[in-house]
Every structure is written in structure tokens, then in C-alpha cells.
Design a protein around this motif. Structure first.
Motif, mmCIF file in Angstrom:
data_model
loop_
_atom_site.group_PDB
_atom_site.id
_atom_site.type_symbol
_atom_site.label_atom_id
_atom_site.label_comp_id
_atom_site.label_asym_id
_atom_site.label_seq_id
_atom_site.Cartn_x
_atom_site.Cartn_y
_atom_site.Cartn_z
ATOM 1 N N LEU A 373 0.412 -1.012 0.086
ATOM 2 C CA LEU A 373 -0.024 -0.336 0.253
ATOM 3 C C LEU A 373 0.920 0.989 -0.121
ATOM 4 O O LEU A 373 0.723 2.042 -0.868
ATOM 5 C CB LEU A 373 -0.953 -0.474 0.911
ATOM 6 C CG LEU A 373 -1.808 1.296 1.474
ATOM 7 C CD1 LEU A 373 -3.005 1.142 -0.067
ATOM 8 C CD2 LEU A 373 -2.711 0.770 3.116
ATOM 9 N N TYR A 374 1.683 1.336 0.908
ATOM 10 C CA TYR A 374 3.052 2.359 0.430
ATOM 11 C C TYR A 374 3.322 2.837 -0.400
ATOM 12 O O TYR A 374 3.724 3.422 -1.012
ATOM 13 C CB TYR A 374 3.880 2.213 2.114
ATOM 14 C CG TYR A 374 2.980 2.084 3.276
ATOM 15 C CD1 TYR A 374 2.206 3.208 3.460
ATOM 16 C CD2 TYR A 374 3.648 1.827 4.634
ATOM 17 C CE1 TYR A 374 1.844 3.721 4.684
ATOM 18 C CE2 TYR A 374 3.474 1.900 5.648
ATOM 19 C CZ TYR A 374 2.781 3.294 6.428
ATOM 20 O OH TYR A 374 2.147 3.338 6.985
ATOM 21 N N ALA A 375 3.967 0.694 -0.673
ATOM 22 C CA ALA A 375 4.786 1.186 -2.724
ATOM 23 C C ALA A 375 3.663 2.361 -3.257
ATOM 24 O O ALA A 375 4.823 3.260 -4.048
ATOM 25 C CB ALA A 375 5.563 -0.114 -2.757
ATOM 26 N N LEU A 376 2.492 1.890 -3.691
ATOM 27 C CA LEU A 376 1.256 2.079 -4.257
ATOM 28 C C LEU A 376 1.345 3.242 -4.205
ATOM 29 O O LEU A 376 1.042 4.344 -5.082
ATOM 30 C CB LEU A 376 0.325 1.123 -4.345
ATOM 31 C CG LEU A 376 0.380 -0.342 -4.676
ATOM 32 C CD1 LEU A 376 -0.980 -0.968 -5.034
ATOM 33 C CD2 LEU A 376 0.474 -0.215 -6.443
ATOM 34 N N ALA A 377 1.155 3.687 -3.060
ATOM 35 C CA ALA A 377 1.162 5.620 -2.432
ATOM 36 C C ALA A 377 2.294 6.074 -2.968
ATOM 37 O O ALA A 377 1.830 7.151 -4.114
ATOM 38 C CB ALA A 377 0.786 5.111 -1.380
ATOM 39 N N GLY A 378 3.471 5.829 -2.696
ATOM 40 C CA GLY A 378 4.425 6.126 -3.625
ATOM 41 C C GLY A 378 4.582 6.404 -5.432
ATOM 42 O O GLY A 378 5.231 7.578 -5.689
ATOM 43 N N LEU A 379 4.104 4.994 -5.819
ATOM 44 C CA LEU A 379 4.271 5.582 -6.852
ATOM 45 C C LEU A 379 2.850 6.226 -7.471
ATOM 46 O O LEU A 379 3.492 7.571 -8.815
ATOM 47 C CB LEU A 379 3.494 3.982 -7.436
ATOM 48 C CG LEU A 379 3.669 3.389 -9.334
ATOM 49 C CD1 LEU A 379 4.521 4.002 -9.848
ATOM 50 C CD2 LEU A 379 3.326 2.669 -9.356
#
Length: 407
Positions: A373-379
Motif C-alpha cells: 500500500l505504501y509502495a503504491l501510494a509512493g508510485l
């Protein structure tokens, strides 16, 4: 009858004196201890609240100053280039490479920070120097010769200079954003180049997850009891060598994220400035013991054990070396690392005893889901920033919207 109440005092004296001093002392001590605990708890809460408020105010102040400087240097390309590079150097190392050095820092937390800094710093200098010599001034191991990244920026916008500061904010929030997505996308001259980076990064996540799953499941089954014993002293040397190799492999991949601001071929003076600033920023990171991103690594099962840390570093290093030799397209090492730890968490939970397996598996899924979730938010943040800062990405989005609208 007594004439006044004072004459009644002796009648009540035995009741008041029925509790001896030795009996009353524990009661007073207990009350005193309870008051101290309450006071200590209240003081601790106030201190933590003040500490968080103070640190947040200081951080916001630093971000404001960096924002003002970023705005001031925009009209001056040379100043903008090197200021952006300095911000990118520290923010990239703090957010991205800490996922490479995280296990090294976690398992060597009791050692002096400058021992670790000098060791890793020497490898940084050697790795960057090799690329600079062999590739004719290029410090990115030819990652920036790919189409879409081969042209060094000649002018800069505010958001392009401020992008590394946004990365610092995400690091403060412990969001493992990909520096490859965030920094490269604001400078790409072709939108297809970012698509290739995303595609390769997704492959990297999947491959790392599967490798970790199939490696750590039988390994955990076979060596579970061994990891409960005290580690052999020789593991220290093995871990340092493995971490050094991993750090070098990471630099071969992600030095491009830092060098994106600079000319594609550096002269000697530029090279010395480039290396010296990175070496200094690395020292700050070790002094802070990994900064905020380190907490993500420390949450993983057994990751502070030197043997577990060495295995993570070794497998991660092999995966990065493999992708380095596939092609010159940059890859998000953050996504590879998250995939590796995710597969490892699942494998370890499945290797537990049958009674403890469901709870461990559920916890692993929660950690993986949160990291994703954090990685997708960062993307999403990276793409949004690229659209705002890069005219090429703006045209691509406009073209895509026209196609969608026209059916």
C-alpha cells in the motif's frame, strides 16, 4: 462526664494507634510509589509530545528553507543542478539504499557508527570510481544512456529541484517510495522510458518474492533451531563482506537516480565533488542509524540476527546483479527489496508449527499489504509529480485522456 471534647481524646487514642509504624510504612510507600509512577507517566507523555512537536517543527522549518532555496536557484542552471544533486544524494540514500544497508545497520547497532560509515564509504568510492573510469566519465553504469534518460537537463523547473525534498518528506512518513520512479520520471524525455522502468520493477518484485518464498521455506524448516543458538563469531566477517557486495550492486543500479541532475560525463573536478558529497551524506545517515526507514527493516522477523541479515543481503545482492546484467533499463530496487522481504515473511510463517501458523501467516499478510500500500501510494505520488513537473508526461496524459474520451 467530661467537660470538653479534649477529655475524650484518650478514649480514641488506642484506635488511632492500632496501626503500628511498621504496618503503616508499606502503605505510605505504596502511595508514594503510585504517585511517582503517575508523575513519571505524565512527564513521559508530556516529554514525548514536546519531542514530537519540536522535531516536527524543525523538520517543517527545514523543508521550508529547502523550498525557498529551490525556488531561488531555478534561474541558475549550474547552481540548480548541484543543489538538486545534493538533495537527491541524501534523500535517495536515506529512503532507498537504507533498504539495502538496513539489515547491516540493524545487526550492527551496537558498533560505533563511524566504523560502518568508513567501510561502506570506501566501497562507495571504489564502485563509483570504477564506473567513472571504465565508462568515460559516466557514474551510473550506463543506466542513463537508455533512451529517454540520455540527455542531461539544461534548464530546471521548481518542482524538478524540489522533487528530492518531497522524497525527504516521504522518508519522514516512512513511505518506501521508489526513488527511480520519483526522480527519473520528472526528467525523462520520453514517457515510454518510465513505462519500461515500471515494468521491469514489477518483474523484479515478483521474481524476488518467488525466490524468497522457495528459498526461505525449506531453509527455515531445516535451520529453525540453529537460529535460536548464539551465532558463530565468523558470521561478523561474512556479513560485512556480503553487505559490502550488496551495497556495490545497489550503487550500480541506483546511482542513476542521483546523477540524473548532472552531465552524463563528469570531469575530474565534478567527479570529486560528486563522490565527496555522497560520502559525507552517507556519514550523516549512519550517524542517525538509518533515519526513519530503518524502522521498516527492524519490524521484520529475526532481521536483527546477523545470520538472517546476511542471508537477506546475499540473496538480494544476487537478484540485483542478475537485473543489472539483463539490460541497462533502471529498476526500482525498493520494489525488489519489498518483494524479497514479503516472500521471506510468508515462507517463515508457513514453516512454523501448525498451531502457530495461522496467526503468523495473518500477520505476514498484514505486513505485506501495508508495504504494498505504501509502495503504491509512493508510485501514485511519483506519477503525479512527474505530470506536474515534466511537459513530456503532461502531453502523454493529455493524449491518453483524448483517446479515452473519444472511445
Amino acid at each position: 462526664m467530661p467537660e470538653n471534647s479534649s477529655d475524650m481524646e484518650p478514649m480514641h487514642a488506642p484506635d488511632r494507634m492500632s496501626a503500628t509504624p511498621t504496618q503503616d510504612a508499606p502503605r505510605r510507600n505504596s502511595q508514594s510509589f503510585t504517585n511517582k509512577v503517575r508523575q513519571k507517566g505524565l512527564s513521559g507523555f508530556i516529554y514525548e509530545l514536546f519531542s514530537v512537536t519540536r522535531s516536527t517543527f524543525e523538520f517543517v522549518s527545514i523543508i521550508a528553507v529547502l523550498g525557498v532555496i529551490s525556488w531561488l536557484v531555478v534561474p541558475y542552471p549550474t547552481l540548480a543542478r548541484w543543489f538538486g544533486f545534493m538533495l537527491a544524494g541524501y534523500s535517495t540514500i536515506a529512503n532507498d539504499s537504507i533498504q539495502t544497508l538496513g539489515t547491516f545497520i540493524a545487526s550492527n547497532a551496537k558498533r560505533k557508527w563511524w566504523y560502518l560509515w568508513l567501510f561502506i564509504g570506501f566501497i562507495l568510492i571504489a564502485t563509483i570510481s570504477y564506473s567513472w573510469v571504465v565508462h568515460g566519465g559516466d557514474v551510473s553504469y550506463q543506466r542513463l544512456v537508455e533512451k529517454g534518460f540520455e540527455e542531461a537537463p539544461q534548464t530546471f523547473s521548481f518542482l524538478q529541484i524540489f522533487a528530492p525534498t518531497i522524497l525527504l518528506i516521504l522518508t519522514k512518513l516512512r513511505i518506501p517510495v521508489s526513488t527511480s520512479f520519483l526522480l527519473l520520471s520528472v526528467f525523462t524525455t520520453e514517457s515510454g522510458a518510465i513505462y519500461q522502468v515500471i515494468q521491469k520493477s514489477l518483474y523484479g518484485y515478483s521474481i524476488a518474492f518467488v525466490i524468497a518464498l522457495f528459498f526461505w521455506y525449506p531453509f527455515s524448516k531445516a535451520t529453525g533451531k540453529y537460529f535460536k543458538t548464539r551465532p558463530w563469531k565468523g558470521w561478523v566477517g561474512i556479513q560485512w563482506c556480503t553487505s559490502g557486495l550488496l551495497w556495490s550492486a545497489w550503487l550500480m543500479q541506483d546511482a542513476s537516480n542521483i546523477a540524473i541532475f548532472l552531465p552524463r560525463a563528469l570531469c575530474l573536478a565534478e567527479f570529486l565533488l560528486f563522490t565527496g558529497l555522497l560520502f559525507g551524506g552517507l556519514g550523516v545517515l549512519f550517524y542517525l542509524k538509518g533515519d526513519k526507514m530503518q524502522q521498516l527493516v527492524n519490524q521484520k522477523v529475526g532481521i536483527t540476527d546477523i545470520r538472517a541479515a546476511t542471508l537477506v543481503s546475499f540473496v538480494y545482492m544476487l537478484i540485483l546483479v542478475y537485473f543489472k546484467n539483463v539490460n541497462h533499463i533502471p529498476i526500482s530496487t525498493t520494489w525488489v527489496f519489498i518483494g524479497l522481504l514479503g516472500g521471506r515473511e510468508i515462507a517463515i510463517s508457513l514453516a512454523r508449527e501448525l498451531t502457530a501458523r495461522p496467526k503468523a501467516f495473518s500477520k505476514s499478510l498484514q505486513l505485506i499489504g501495508r508495504d504494498l500500500l505504501y509502495a503504491l501510494a509512493g508510485l501514485l505520488i511519483s506519477i503525479s509529480l512527474a505530470v506536474l513537473a515534466n511537459p513530456v508526461m503532461q502531453k502523454t496524459i493529455q493524449t491518453w485522456l483524448r483517446c479515452v474520451w473519444s472511445g
